[in-house]
Scaffold this active site. Structure first.
Site, PDB file in Angstrom:
ATOM      1  N   ASP A 533      17.917 -22.494 -31.869  1.00  0.00           N
ATOM      2  CA  ASP A 533      17.842 -23.387 -30.712  1.00  0.00           C
ATOM      3  C   ASP A 533      19.288 -23.736 -30.332  1.00  0.00           C
ATOM      4  OD1 ASP A 533      17.654 -25.589 -29.028  1.00  0.00           O
ATOM      5  OD2 ASP A 533      15.951 -26.473 -30.098  1.00  0.00           O
ATOM      6  N   HIS A 534      19.690 -23.250 -29.192  1.00  0.00           N
ATOM      7  CA  HIS A 534      21.101 -23.392 -28.827  1.00  0.00           C
ATOM      8  C   HIS A 534      21.478 -24.835 -28.468  1.00  0.00           C
ATOM      9  CE1 HIS A 534      24.986 -21.942 -28.198  1.00  0.00           C
ATOM     10  NE2 HIS A 534      24.800 -21.009 -27.288  1.00  0.00           N
ATOM     11  N   ARG A 535      20.483 -25.702 -28.391  1.00  0.00           N
ATOM     12  CA  ARG A 535      20.816 -27.122 -28.190  1.00  0.00           C
ATOM     13  C   ARG A 535      21.332 -27.726 -29.499  1.00  0.00           C
ATOM     14  NH1 ARG A 535      15.129 -29.269 -26.324  1.00  0.00           N
ATOM     15  NH2 ARG A 535      14.706 -28.092 -28.208  1.00  0.00           N
TER      16      ARG A 535
END
Ligand code: COA
Length: 561
Positions: A533-535
């Site tokens: 999850d690139h967040r």
């Protein structure tokens, strides 16, 4: 100024009806004929009009109350203006005596013989059918009112009181109901046309049988053919009595269906227009799916919440569905219901995919030495009754990497803008079963040895295949490993099992030539695919994670450090 009681008028034969919606509140100013409340019989719903212009002082009924003709539903302070437009419509309130019951011709359920001359009197015939041109009824004193919606199309079969068109002045919107049931032959107006009393609206073929054409309709909701011609008397589309009253609230997203008719009264339509809410997307919680004010408000609220919370996009709201063609036109097909597990998995996958900005990082781990060690343990495994596969090594390596790079062991609470850091390391393993994918969870992987992990993963995989997993055994994972290595493939992009923030995909190990600085060496390389999850995780950390896995699996002695 005088106070007057608001009474329930003649209900067209209905004894007792239920109040299903209050359309005004105490303190509201209303014009003569403005709808005050909606009542519903088992056959139809009716909006009761205000007996005059003025201010609502008190409402003495609430939703769910039963009322009958003559009951007082509230009191109002008359502005003394009731003899104007309302008088033209015969509202009956011009009597200063305060008798609020409307005259016969404007009662919501008034009989055929009470109809005014605003539409042509039906030519009564025994049997056969007749053509009727429907004219615009009195519009509460208004003229040149624009048509904002055409509710019927040529060829439609409609019933008396179905909304034909909706017009809107700068003060109010109203639906013009059909005085007869029948088939629409020709619509004579278009959206944007300006209408006044007496204009031609449309042509209808009316089934004639002593004028009581309604009896010919299968599920005609009205017993008598004569209907009020008050524009706001009705808003039901009774041919739409197709679904039972839904339990869900109006906030539920409904994909707009072109041509679908909306089951809502003018006050609700007005509110929806004011709030910019598309009624075709709202599921009504009222009887027969009727959309209520509460539904519109709940829908608008949910849309606002979704706009404010990035995470809500996960529901799929606003994403158009995929239209299916009729596959049978291309060849034979069979249809079968999805299993519950497949439906749940599909929903979870979609939710994760829509919620999580995915990136996948690839790495090849050199497991030549690991495999040599694993194979050397075969005899020991047979003694213990446990098979040592590559999976326990992967579990152990991931646990070490999660401890070293704790940004992978988190969940995000986007609503509260919090990062939830976990102080434990539980890892899910994706298991392929005849019933679909299941993900049992191994707890405290960092505290367990390879044999223990081998035994536990084999036991959980077997339980999954035997459908014996308990819900608790599938909860609490911080991270997931999905290994397709026993099957094949060189790489894939797994979907993060939200609210976890990363998942490791493992493909089939293969011998590859690896340059050692002076020559190529045959090495057993294990393809790793880390989706994250690139967040929560940045790309550099993802590359650190996979290269750490490479080191740990490349030299399993480091797993002990
Ligand atoms: N490369 C090469 N061979 C591999 C391997 C890999 N990455 N991983 C496993 N193998 C080998 C094993 O060593 C074993 O061979 P062996 O009998 O010669 O020793 C064989 O493949 C079968 O192993 P398996 O029984 O699958 O055990 P496992 O511990 O590796 O995997 C599960 C256990 C539960 C993960 C696995 O059975 C499974 O269900 N995988 C599918 C997961 C899935 O469907 N994911 C998709 C998610 S979208």
């Amino acid at each position: 100024m005088s106070e007057q009681e608001i009474k329930v008028p003649d209900l067209g034969g209905a004894d007792e009806v239920e109040v299903i919606e209050l359309l005004v509140s105490e303190g509201d100013s209303v014009e003569a004929e403005d709808p005050i409340l909606t009542v519903e019989t088992d056959k139809a719903s009716v909006e009761l009009p205000s007996p005059g212009a003025g201010k609502i002082i008190k409402l003495t009924v609430k939703v769910g109350d039963k009322v009958k003709e003559g009951d007082v539903v509230g009191t109002m302070e008359s502005s003394g203006d009731s003899g104007g437009d309302a008088g033209k419509e015969g509202s009956g309130t011009e009597d200063s005596g305060g008798e609020s019951e409307p005259k016969a011709e404007e009662k919501p359920e008034s009989k055929q013989e009470d109809e005014t001359e605003s539409k042509p009197a039906p030519k009564k015939k025994s049997g056969g059918s007749r053509k009727e041109t429907v004219l615009v009824p009195p519009l509460d004193g208004m003229e040149n009112v624009p048509v904002i919606e055409i509710n019927v199309s040529e060829g439609d079969t409609i019933e008396a009181d179905d909304a034909l068109v909706t017009v809107e002045s700068d003060k109010a919107s109203m639906e013009i109901p059909s005085p007869f049931g029948g088939k629409v032959v020709k619509v004579l107006v278009a959206e944007g046309d300006k209408l006044s009393e007496g204009d031609k609206l449309l042509e209808l073929t009316v089934a004639g049988d002593d004028g009581d054409e309604q009896d010919e309709q299968d599920d005609a909701p009205e017993a008598d053919s004569g209907k009020s011609e008050e524009p706001e008397a009705k808003a039901d589309e009774k041919e739409q009595d197709k679904e039972p009253a839904p339990q869900s609230q109006g906030s539920v997203y409904e994909p707009p269906s072109p041509g679908a008719k909306v089951h809502a009264g003018p006050a609700v339509r007005k509110l929806a227009r004011e709030l910019g809410a598309d009624l075709t997307r709202i599921k009504g919680a009222g009887p027969k799916g009727r959309i209520l004010k509460d539904d519109v408000q709940a829908y608008v609220k949910s849309q606002l919440q979704q706009a404010q919370q990035g995470s809500s996009v996960a529901t799929g709201s606003g994403i158009p569905g995929v239209k299916l063609p009729d596959f049978s036109q291309f060849g034979d097909i069979q249809k079968e219901a999805m299993s519950r597990m497949m439906a749940v998995t599909a929903a979870n996958m979609q939710r994760s995919w829509l919620n999580v900005p995915h990136v996948t990082q690839f790495e090849d781990a050199d497991i030549t030495d690991m495999e040599a060690f694993r194979k050397s343990q075969k005899a020991a495994g047979e003694k213990k009754g446990v098979k040592m596969t590559p999976l326990p090594f992967l579990l152990k390596a991931c646990a070490t990497a999660l401890a070293e790079l704790p940004q992978f062991n988190v969940s995000l609470d986007m609503e509260r803008k919090e990062v939830i850091r976990k102080q434990y390391i539980h890892i899910g393993i994706a298991v392929d079963t005849p019933n679909g994918l299941m993900v049992p969870v191994i707890r405290d992987v960092d505290k367990k040895g390879l044999w223990e992990l081998a035994a536990e993963s084999a036991e959980l995989a077997q339980k999954a295949r035997d459908k014996k997993l308990k819900p608790a055994e599938m909860q609490g994972a911080c991270f997931t490993i999905t290994s397709l290595g026993g099957i094949g493939g060189t790489a894939f992009t797994p979907i993060v099992n939200a609210p976890e923030v990363a998942i490791l995909g493992v493909s089939k190990a293969a011998m590859k030539p690896v340059w050692d600085g002076s020559e190529f060496q045959p090495r057993l390389m294990l393809p790793l695919s880390l989706s994250y999850d690139h967040r929560a995780v940045n790309g550099a950390d993802a590359a650190r994670f996979t290269s750490l896995l490479g080191q740990l699996l490349g030299d399993i002695r480091t797993l002990l450090l």
